[in-house]
Design a protein around this motif. Sequence first.
Motif, PDB file in Angstrom:
ATOM      1  N   GLY A 254      19.712   2.974  -2.465  1.00 38.48           N
ATOM      2  CA  GLY A 254      18.879   3.021  -1.261  1.00 38.48           C
ATOM      3  C   GLY A 254      17.418   3.212  -1.610  1.00 38.48           C
ATOM      4  N   ALA A 255      17.118   4.088  -2.567  1.00 40.57           N
ATOM      5  CA  ALA A 255      15.735   4.305  -2.994  1.00 40.57           C
ATOM      6  C   ALA A 255      15.153   3.025  -3.574  1.00 40.57           C
ATOM      7  N   ALA A 256      15.950   2.313  -4.353  1.00 42.39           N
ATOM      8  CA  ALA A 256      15.485   1.051  -4.923  1.00 42.39           C
ATOM      9  C   ALA A 256      15.203   0.020  -3.838  1.00 42.39           C
ATOM     10  N   LEU A 257      16.082  -0.013  -2.816  1.00 42.91           N
ATOM     11  CA  LEU A 257      15.873  -0.960  -1.730  1.00 42.91           C
ATOM     12  C   LEU A 257      14.584  -0.641  -0.968  1.00 42.91           C
ATOM     13  N   ILE A 258      14.268   0.627  -0.782  1.00 45.38           N
ATOM     14  CA  ILE A 258      13.014   1.008  -0.118  1.00 45.38           C
ATOM     15  C   ILE A 258      11.819   0.515  -0.941  1.00 45.38           C
ATOM     16  N   ILE A 259      11.901   0.651  -2.271  1.00 44.94           N
ATOM     17  CA  ILE A 259      10.818   0.155  -3.124  1.00 44.94           C
ATOM     18  C   ILE A 259      10.662  -1.349  -2.963  1.00 44.94           C
ATOM     19  N   VAL A 260      11.772  -2.059  -2.880  1.00 45.30           N
ATOM     20  CA  VAL A 260      11.708  -3.510  -2.710  1.00 45.30           C
ATOM     21  C   VAL A 260      11.064  -3.862  -1.363  1.00 45.30           C
ATOM     22  N   VAL A 261      11.399  -3.095  -0.325  1.00 45.28           N
ATOM     23  CA  VAL A 261      10.804  -3.334   0.993  1.00 45.28           C
ATOM     24  C   VAL A 261       9.291  -3.191   0.934  1.00 45.28           C
ATOM     25  N   PHE A 262       8.824  -2.198   0.162  1.00 46.26           N
ATOM     26  CA  PHE A 262       7.386  -1.947   0.035  1.00 46.26           C
ATOM     27  C   PHE A 262       6.734  -2.790  -1.060  1.00 46.26           C
ATOM     28  N   ALA A 263       7.442  -3.811  -1.577  1.00 46.54           N
ATOM     29  CA  ALA A 263       7.091  -4.399  -2.853  1.00 46.54           C
ATOM     30  C   ALA A 263       5.836  -5.263  -2.866  1.00 46.54           C
ATOM     31  N   SER A 264       5.417  -5.816  -1.729  1.00 50.30           N
ATOM     32  CA  SER A 264       4.277  -6.727  -1.761  1.00 50.30           C
ATOM     33  C   SER A 264       3.051  -6.040  -2.341  1.00 50.30           C
ATOM     34  N   THR A 265       2.248  -6.792  -3.097  1.00 47.29           N
ATOM     35  CA  THR A 265       1.047  -6.222  -3.738  1.00 47.29           C
ATOM     36  C   THR A 265      -0.219  -6.584  -2.993  1.00 47.29           C
TER      37      THR A 265
ATOM     38  N   SER B 268       0.813  -1.216   0.000  1.00 45.87           N
ATOM     39  CA  SER B 268       0.000   0.000   0.000  1.00 45.87           C
ATOM     40  C   SER B 268       0.845   1.264   0.000  1.00 45.87           C
ATOM     41  N   MET B 269       2.111   1.168   0.409  1.00 43.71           N
ATOM     42  CA  MET B 269       2.968   2.348   0.363  1.00 43.71           C
ATOM     43  C   MET B 269       3.339   2.732  -1.062  1.00 43.71           C
ATOM     44  N   LEU B 270       3.161   1.782  -2.009  1.00 40.47           N
ATOM     45  CA  LEU B 270       3.494   2.072  -3.414  1.00 40.47           C
ATOM     46  C   LEU B 270       2.305   2.698  -4.130  1.00 40.47           C
ATOM     47  N   ARG B 271       1.578   3.505  -3.443  1.00 38.64           N
ATOM     48  CA  ARG B 271       0.529   4.311  -4.042  1.00 38.64           C
ATOM     49  C   ARG B 271       0.970   5.765  -4.009  1.00 38.64           C
ATOM     50  N   GLY B 272       0.357   6.540  -4.797  1.00 45.95           N
ATOM     51  CA  GLY B 272       0.477   7.987  -4.662  1.00 45.95           C
ATOM     52  C   GLY B 272       1.874   8.516  -4.856  1.00 45.95           C
ATOM     53  N   GLU B 273       2.306   9.339  -3.894  1.00 44.61           N
ATOM     54  CA  GLU B 273       3.488  10.163  -4.047  1.00 44.61           C
ATOM     55  C   GLU B 273       4.757   9.336  -4.215  1.00 44.61           C
ATOM     56  N   ILE B 274       4.909   8.269  -3.414  1.00 45.98           N
ATOM     57  CA  ILE B 274       6.142   7.477  -3.490  1.00 45.98           C
ATOM     58  C   ILE B 274       6.270   6.835  -4.866  1.00 45.98           C
ATOM     59  N   LEU B 275       5.201   6.219  -5.359  1.00 46.01           N
ATOM     60  CA  LEU B 275       5.231   5.583  -6.675  1.00 46.01           C
ATOM     61  C   LEU B 275       5.500   6.613  -7.757  1.00 46.01           C
ATOM     62  N   SER B 276       4.865   7.757  -7.657  1.00 44.20           N
ATOM     63  CA  SER B 276       5.039   8.798  -8.655  1.00 44.20           C
ATOM     64  C   SER B 276       6.480   9.275  -8.711  1.00 44.20           C
TER      65      SER B 276
ATOM     66  N   GLY C 213       3.895  -3.573  -9.295  1.00 41.79           N
ATOM     67  CA  GLY C 213       4.695  -4.777  -9.431  1.00 41.79           C
ATOM     68  C   GLY C 213       5.840  -4.592 -10.394  1.00 41.79           C
ATOM     69  N   GLY C 214       5.559  -3.965 -11.518  1.00 40.80           N
ATOM     70  CA  GLY C 214       6.628  -3.712 -12.479  1.00 40.80           C
ATOM     71  C   GLY C 214       7.666  -2.773 -11.926  1.00 40.80           C
ATOM     72  N   THR C 215       7.209  -1.777 -11.203  1.00 38.36           N
ATOM     73  CA  THR C 215       8.143  -0.812 -10.619  1.00 38.36           C
ATOM     74  C   THR C 215       9.075  -1.490  -9.631  1.00 38.36           C
ATOM     75  N   SER C 216       8.514  -2.329  -8.752  1.00 42.23           N
ATOM     76  CA  SER C 216       9.338  -2.990  -7.752  1.00 42.23           C
ATOM     77  C   SER C 216      10.257  -4.022  -8.389  1.00 42.23           C
ATOM     78  N   LEU C 217       9.794  -4.662  -9.464  1.00 41.83           N
ATOM     79  CA  LEU C 217      10.652  -5.630 -10.138  1.00 41.83           C
ATOM     80  C   LEU C 217      11.880  -4.944 -10.713  1.00 41.83           C
ATOM     81  N   LEU C 218      11.689  -3.783 -11.308  1.00 41.75           N
ATOM     82  CA  LEU C 218      12.826  -3.051 -11.839  1.00 41.75           C
ATOM     83  C   LEU C 218      13.799  -2.683 -10.726  1.00 41.75           C
ATOM     84  N   ALA C 219      13.268  -2.240  -9.585  1.00 37.34           N
ATOM     85  CA  ALA C 219      14.131  -1.893  -8.458  1.00 37.34           C
ATOM     86  C   ALA C 219      14.916  -3.113  -7.998  1.00 37.34           C
TER      87      ALA C 219
END
Length: 575
Positions: free
Chosen positions: A465-476, A327-335, A488-494
Motif C-alpha cells: 500500500g505504501a508503494a502504491l501511494i508513492i506511485v500515485v504521487f510519482a509524477s515529477t 510535489s508530495m514526494l518532497r520532505g517527510e513522505i520521501l524521507s 523518480g528513482g524512489t517511485s520507480l522502485l515502488a
Amino acid sequence: MSGRQRLVDAFTTLADALPDAQFPLPLEDAQSLRSLASSLSNQVRDYLLPRATTIDAPLLAVVGGSTGAGKSTLVNSLLRAEVTRPGVLRPTTKSPVLICHPDDVAWFRSDKVLPGLIRSDTQLHDSRAMQIVEFPDLPPGLALVDAPDIDSVDHANRALADQLLKAADLWLFVTSAARYADAVPWDHLLAAAERNTVVSVILNRCPIGAMAEVAGHLGEMLSDRGLAAAHLFAVPERTLGPDQMIPLVDVSSIRQWLGRLASQSDARAQVALQTLAGSVRSIEGQVNELRAGVERQQDALAAMRADAERSYRDAAARVAQATGDGSMLRGEILSRWQDIVGTGDFMRGVEERIGALRDRLVGWFRGEPKLEAMEVAVSDSLAAVLQDAGEGAAEATAAAWAQTRWGRDLLAAEPSLGRAGEGFGETAAAAIRAWQTDVLNLVDEQSRGRRLKARLLAIGTNLAGAALIIVVFASTGGLTGAEVGIAGGTSLLAQRLLEAVFGEGAVRKLAEQAHRDLQDRVEAALAVDLARHVQVLDSFAGEPGAVDRLEAAAAQLRAAARTAFDDLTAPELTP
C-alpha cells in the motif's frame, strides 16, 4: 360554472399563491416587492373575493386623506351626528370607524370584509381594530369608513389607510386648499386612476374668495392625471358651529350625491363593477411584477450557489494537482519512504534485487515502526493540503459573495462562512485516513488467487500500500533539479516492487483507481464544508414552484375575468 364563480375561484387561487411571493434576500427591490405582495394579498382578501362573491353587497366608501384634512369632521357633518371623534393630537384617527345602516351591519361584522380587523363597538387607538357604528339615518346599501391618515407618522396607520383604500368600492378623498398638490395624496390618486376606481375628491377648507380658482386648478390636475371623471366638491373654509360641524349648506351636494348612490341599485352596481373590473385589470401586472421579483431572487441565489460550488470545485482541482505533480514526494513522505527502502544505488538491477528486498522488508509489514511513520507522514501531509484547500475555498466563496450588497449582508450575519468550518480539520484527516484504508483494500483485492496472495505476503499488504501511494504521487511535474532524480528513482522502485507482485498492467490500473478514490474522498470532504454555504442559501430559497404558481394564477384570473365581466357587462374591463 358561471363567469362570476370562475372569478371567485381565480381570486382564491391567487390568494393561495401570493404567500409564495417571498423576497428574503435584500435585493434592491425586495422591500417594495414585499410591500406589494402584502398589499395585494390584503386587497384580494379584503375586497376582491367578497365583492366578487356578492356583487350586490353594500358599497364601502372610504373617507381618506392627509393628516389634518378634516376627515372625521366631514363624516360627522355629512351624517349630522358625532359618530367619529376628531382629535387635536396627531395622528388623529388611530382605528377606523365604519358607519352603516342596521340592515347592513351583519355584512360588515362578518369576516367577509376586512377579515384581518377586529370588530369593536367603541373607537380604539389600535390599528388592528375597526369600530362598527349602526346609524339608521344613513341609507342602506352604503357604508362610510373614517380612515387613518395616509401620511401618518405612524407606519401602522399608513399601512392601514392604504389597505382600507384598496378595499373600497368608492373613495371620498379629502384634501385641503393648502395641501391639495402634496405628493403623497397624488400617489394614491394615481393608483385609483390606474384601477379605474370611482373617486370623489373633496377640497376642504377652501378660502371662499379662492374657491373657483383653487377648485379649477385641482380639476385640471385631476384631468391631466386620468381622473377627469372624478367628482370634485369644494367645501368653503368657515368657523365651525358649537356642534363642531360644517354647515349643512356646505356639504349638501356631497350628501345628495351619496344619497343617490345609496338609493339607486343600478348606480351602486355600476360603482361596484367599475371598481372591481379596474382592480382586476391592474392585478395581472402586479402579479407579473411579483413573479419577476421571485425569479430575480432565485437567480441571485443560483449565482451565489454557483460561486460556492466553483470555489470548492477549484479547491478539489488544486488537491488533484498537488497529488499528481510529484510535489508530495518532497520532505517527510520521501524521507520516510527512503527509510524503508534505503538510499543506495537501487536503480541498478532492480529486478534482481526484488527477491532481496522481499527478504529485507518482510519483517516490516503489519505495524513496523518505519512503515507506520510513513503512513503518518502521508496522512499529515495530505490532510494539510486538503485543509488548506478548504480554507481557500471558503475564502474564495466569501470574496465572490462580497461583490453584492446582499452577499455582504449574508456574510455579516454568518461570518464563519468566510473560513473553513470548525470541524473541517478533522473531516480532512478522516478523509485521508479513509483513503489510506481504500489503498490497502485495493491491494488486498488485487491479490486474489493463491499465487498473487503468496507474492503479496512476501512483502506485506501495508508495504504494498505504501508503494502504491508513492506511485500515485510519482509524477515529477512539480520537482526540479536533484529532486527529480531522487523522487523518480524512489517511485520507480515502488513501481517495480508492485510489478513484481501484480504485473505491469495491474499496477497502472491500481494507481489510476487509487487516485480516483483519493479525489472522491477529497471531494466528499470539501462537499461537507460546501454544505454549510448551501444550507444558508437554502434557508432563503422560498417555496419551490412559486414562479409557476404565480404565473398560473395570473393566467386563470385573466381568463376568468374575461368571462365574468362579459356576463356582468362591464365595458371598463377592456383597456
